[in-house]
Design a protein around this motif. Structure first.
Motif, PDB file in Angstrom:
ATOM      1  N   GLY A  19      -2.369  14.727   4.694  1.00 52.29           N
ATOM      2  CA  GLY A  19      -1.383  14.405   5.728  1.00 52.29           C
ATOM      3  C   GLY A  19      -0.294  13.467   5.255  1.00 52.29           C
ATOM      4  O   GLY A  19       0.864  13.566   5.688  1.00 52.29           O
ATOM      5  N   GLY A  20      -0.629  12.555   4.329  1.00 52.31           N
ATOM      6  CA  GLY A  20       0.356  11.596   3.819  1.00 52.31           C
ATOM      7  C   GLY A  20       1.505  12.250   3.070  1.00 52.31           C
ATOM      8  O   GLY A  20       2.594  11.672   2.938  1.00 52.31           O
ATOM      9  N   ALA A  21       1.284  13.482   2.589  1.00 58.60           N
ATOM     10  CA  ALA A  21       2.345  14.215   1.876  1.00 58.60           C
ATOM     11  C   ALA A  21       3.518  14.511   2.802  1.00 58.60           C
ATOM     12  O   ALA A  21       4.640  14.738   2.350  1.00 58.60           O
ATOM     13  N   PHE A  79      -1.763   2.787   6.491  1.00 59.99           N
ATOM     14  CA  PHE A  79      -0.360   2.764   6.932  1.00 59.99           C
ATOM     15  C   PHE A  79      -0.274   2.424   8.419  1.00 59.99           C
ATOM     16  O   PHE A  79       0.581   1.637   8.839  1.00 59.99           O
ATOM     17  N   ASP A  80      -1.182   3.015   9.218  1.00 59.87           N
ATOM     18  CA  ASP A  80      -1.212   2.716  10.661  1.00 59.87           C
ATOM     19  C   ASP A  80      -1.468   1.228  10.887  1.00 59.87           C
ATOM     20  O   ASP A  80      -0.823   0.589  11.725  1.00 59.87           O
ATOM     21  N   GLU A  87       4.308  -1.935   0.831  1.00 60.73           N
ATOM     22  CA  GLU A  87       3.230  -2.417  -0.043  1.00 60.73           C
ATOM     23  C   GLU A  87       2.212  -1.312  -0.355  1.00 60.73           C
ATOM     24  O   GLU A  87       1.830  -1.100  -1.503  1.00 60.73           O
ATOM     25  N   GLY A  88       1.800  -0.583   0.691  1.00 60.92           N
ATOM     26  CA  GLY A  88       0.864   0.525   0.489  1.00 60.92           C
ATOM     27  C   GLY A  88       1.451   1.600  -0.406  1.00 60.92           C
ATOM     28  O   GLY A  88       0.767   2.177  -1.256  1.00 60.92           O
ATOM     29  N   MET A  89       2.749   1.864  -0.226  1.00 61.53           N
ATOM     30  CA  MET A  89       3.443   2.874  -1.036  1.00 61.53           C
ATOM     31  C   MET A  89       3.440   2.502  -2.523  1.00 61.53           C
ATOM     32  O   MET A  89       3.227   3.344  -3.392  1.00 61.53           O
ATOM     33  N   LEU A  90       3.686   1.225  -2.788  1.00 66.49           N
ATOM     34  CA  LEU A  90       3.725   0.770  -4.185  1.00 66.49           C
ATOM     35  C   LEU A  90       2.346   0.849  -4.838  1.00 66.49           C
ATOM     36  O   LEU A  90       2.226   1.160  -6.021  1.00 66.49           O
ATOM     37  N   GLN A  91       1.282   0.589  -4.056  1.00 64.50           N
ATOM     38  CA  GLN A  91      -0.085   0.718  -4.587  1.00 64.50           C
ATOM     39  C   GLN A  91      -0.384   2.182  -4.920  1.00 64.50           C
ATOM     40  O   GLN A  91      -1.019   2.488  -5.931  1.00 64.50           O
ATOM     41  N   LEU A  92       0.096   3.071  -4.057  1.00 63.02           N
ATOM     42  CA  LEU A  92      -0.079   4.502  -4.281  1.00 63.02           C
ATOM     43  C   LEU A  92       0.650   4.944  -5.552  1.00 63.02           C
ATOM     44  O   LEU A  92       0.104   5.669  -6.383  1.00 63.02           O
ATOM     45  N   GLU A 123       0.209   5.672  14.854  1.00 59.99           N
ATOM     46  CA  GLU A 123       0.278   6.967  14.167  1.00 59.99           C
ATOM     47  C   GLU A 123       1.554   7.714  14.555  1.00 59.99           C
ATOM     48  O   GLU A 123       2.221   8.318  13.717  1.00 59.99           O
ATOM     49  N   ARG A 124       1.910   7.637  15.836  1.00 58.88           N
ATOM     50  CA  ARG A 124       3.142   8.298  16.304  1.00 58.88           C
ATOM     51  C   ARG A 124       4.376   7.669  15.654  1.00 58.88           C
ATOM     52  O   ARG A 124       5.300   8.370  15.232  1.00 58.88           O
TER      53      ARG A 124
END
Length: 336
Positions: free
Chosen positions: A290-292, A188-189, A256-261, A210-211
């Motif tokens: 942490g992603g939660a 994500f970063d 895109e990363g969210m959809l893969q997850l 990250e921030r």
């Protein structure tokens, strides 16, 4: 190296982003970033954890900051061993006991190979421990999230870490079906860094990315736009520059990363034995890692998979707590 441990039982969450140490008596005694600062001329470790993280991108040429774990597994064995030795030293000081060698449980991603697991065990054993055991990360996360893993009931855990996301269905003390994907906080970063570079011709560092993720990153749900000012280096002029980012554009960068997850969660749920499917409708899915904590993550998943979604009481520490607690029934878990 002897650490004078006395019947200590500790759990280690050897994470891509953070390494946590859990003690049965004192809970989480250490939570440090998995970063090491090394002098390349002498190969000497200068700093680990938060000290090393504060040095990222700010060191002279002869000092490099490295993250020895990549995608949840050991990428640099020597540096990982050195980091673990320093962590064990810090842990022994925190526990403040005259101890013999400890028994250690360390977690590994469920998708890791036997070679990768052996590397993790060897790194821990090089610190002079009494016994070392490995437990699968989703199982540790489930134990740390207070789920009833030893009952013949389906528990679905989604552990969104720094390097990997683990999606597992756990029942009767074992993993029934599991998916491990190389999507996590780091990915994500990286998506945010690439977006800012492409949209604004500005390079930002990992800590800034990250921030941005923590403050204005959103899962794909409706929300009121938030703005954030960030500084980076202009690619054209090479000078420092400030830009204002909007949460909607960061949401798009993370999509895109969210959809893969989401796909990994769906595929895992599709693989669930019919007898356990009813439990999932009742029990729901538990998020750890942490992603939660990403804004809107819980509501978005609830909407997409149509089952209840819960966040563990302490998502960042769930795996470490689970590793420490698991030692009391590790023999049973290993038989499974």
């Amino acid at each position: 190296m002897n650490y004078m441990w006395k019947n200590a039982v500790i759990g280690i969450d050897l994470g891509t982003a953070n390494t946590l140490v859990y003690s049965k008596d004192k809970g989480i005694i250490l939570n440090e970033p998995s970063v090491v600062a090394v002098n390349v001329d002498t190969n000497e470790v200068l700093a680990i954890g938060i000290e090393a993280k504060n040095m990222v991108g700010k060191t002279p040429a002869n000092i490099v900051t490295v993250r020895p774990l990549k995608d949840g597994v050991i990428a640099d064995f020597t540096t990982t061993s050195q980091m673990l030795k320093e962590i064990m030293k810090k842990a022994s000081k925190k526990l403040n006991l005259a101890m013999r060698k400890p028994s250690v449980v360390v977690c590994a991603p469920s998708g890791s190979t036997s070679v990768e697991r052996r590397a993790i065990l060897d790194a821990v054993k090089s610190c002079g421990v009494k016994q070392a055991h490995i437990i699968e990360e989703p199982l540790a996360a489930a134990i740390g999230a207070d789920l009833t893993v030893q009952e013949p009931i389906a528990n679905v855990v989604v552990d969104i870490g720094g390097g990997t996301t683990e999606v597992a269905i756990i029942s009767f003390g074992g993993v029934v079906t599991c998916r491990s994907i190389r999507i996590g906080g780091d990915k994500f970063d990286e998506s945010i860094i690439q977006h800012v570079k492409k949209a604004y011709n500005i390079i930002i560092g990992e800590r800034t990315a990250e921030r941005i993720k923590m403050e204005i990153g959103y899962a794909p749900i409706e929300h009121e736009t938030i703005e954030l000012e960030v500084r980076g280096r202009d690619l054209i002029h090479g000078l420092p520059k400030t830009v204002t980012l909007h949460s909607k554009e960061i949401q798009e960068a993370l999509k895109e990363g969210m959809l893969q997850l989401l796909e990994a969660i769906r595929v895992t749920l599709e693989d669930c034995p019919p007898e356990l499917s009813g439990d999932i409708v009742d029990q729901g899915v538990t998020l750890t890692g942490g992603g939660a904590l990403l804004n809107g993550m819980q509501d978005w998943l609830k909407e997409e998979i149509s089952v209840p979604v819960h966040i563990a009481p302490n998502p960042l520490e769930a795996v470490a707590i689970g590793t420490g607690r698991s030692l009391q029934f590790i023999d049973k878990l290993q038989k499974v």
